[in-house]
Design an enzyme around this catalytic site. Structure first.
Site, PDB file in Angstrom:
ATOM      1  N   THR A  46       6.329  50.207  54.541  1.00  0.00           N
ATOM      2  CA  THR A  46       7.395  50.075  55.521  1.00  0.00           C
ATOM      3  C   THR A  46       7.179  51.010  56.708  1.00  0.00           C
ATOM      4  O   THR A  46       7.464  50.651  57.856  1.00  0.00           O
ATOM      5  CB  THR A  46       8.774  50.327  54.869  1.00  0.00           C
ATOM      6  OG1 THR A  46       8.920  49.455  53.743  1.00  0.00           O
ATOM      7  CG2 THR A  46       9.904  50.057  55.845  1.00  0.00           C
ATOM      8  N   CYS A  47       6.641  52.187  56.465  1.00  0.00           N
ATOM      9  CA  CYS A  47       6.381  53.132  57.560  1.00  0.00           C
ATOM     10  C   CYS A  47       5.343  52.575  58.522  1.00  0.00           C
ATOM     11  O   CYS A  47       5.491  52.685  59.746  1.00  0.00           O
ATOM     12  CB  CYS A  47       5.937  54.482  57.010  1.00  0.00           C
ATOM     13  SG  CYS A  47       7.199  55.293  56.007  1.00  0.00           S
TER      14      CYS A  47
END
Length: 159
Positions: A46-47
């Protein structure tokens, strides 16, 4: 937690921008609005998606004179590699000492993994006077910010 209307906590930390330098928020208010995008860790799913989305939407921020900086606890050397591998077109601030995430009160743990004191996914927009004009903090590391809302907040802060 830092809220809209608060003075943004000032900080000095290493900046990964292809090289390793020093970044002090108060010295960069002339680049305002400044978007501070906190993320837990480089090279995670997700980062990576979040930072690449900021990259892909950079024109929306540049059009209103905003500057974006990502912030995580990774070392500046790791962040430079993360920038290179993902063609990120903005600087990443290294908060290995956790001073920034503490000042903004956005620390979280992945207790089941034994990982402590990483940044929550959070976004703050800071105007030229150093005031926070937008604040979004997620307790769920799998949730990304509303990029359109961040861009709108940056536009409003630049007016």
């Amino acid at each position: 937690m830092v809220s809209v209307g608060d003075e943004a906590p000032d900080f000095t930390a290493p900046l990964a921008d292809g090289d390793v330098g020093s970044f002090t928020l108060s010295d960069h208010l002339d680049e305002a609005p400044v978007v501070l995008a906190f993320f837990p860790a480089a090279f995670t799913g997700t980062c990576t998606t979040e930072m690449c989305t900021f990259r892909d939407q950079m024109a929306n921020f540049e059009d209103v004179g905003a500057t974006v900086y990502g912030i995580s606890i990774d070392t500046p050397f790791t962040l430079n590699e993360f920038r290179d591998q993902n063609d990120l077109n903005f600087g990443l601030v290294s908060d290995t000492n956790r001073e920034i995430i503490d000042a903004y009160d956005v620390s979280m743990d992945f207790a089941d993994l034994g990982v402590r004191d990483v940044a929550k996914r959070a976004v703050f927009v800071v105007d030229g006077s150093g005031t926070v004009t937008y604040a979004w903090v997620s307790d769920d590391p799998g949730v990304e910010p509303d990029y359109d809302a961040v861009a709108a907040a940056a536009e409003e802060a630049s007016a």
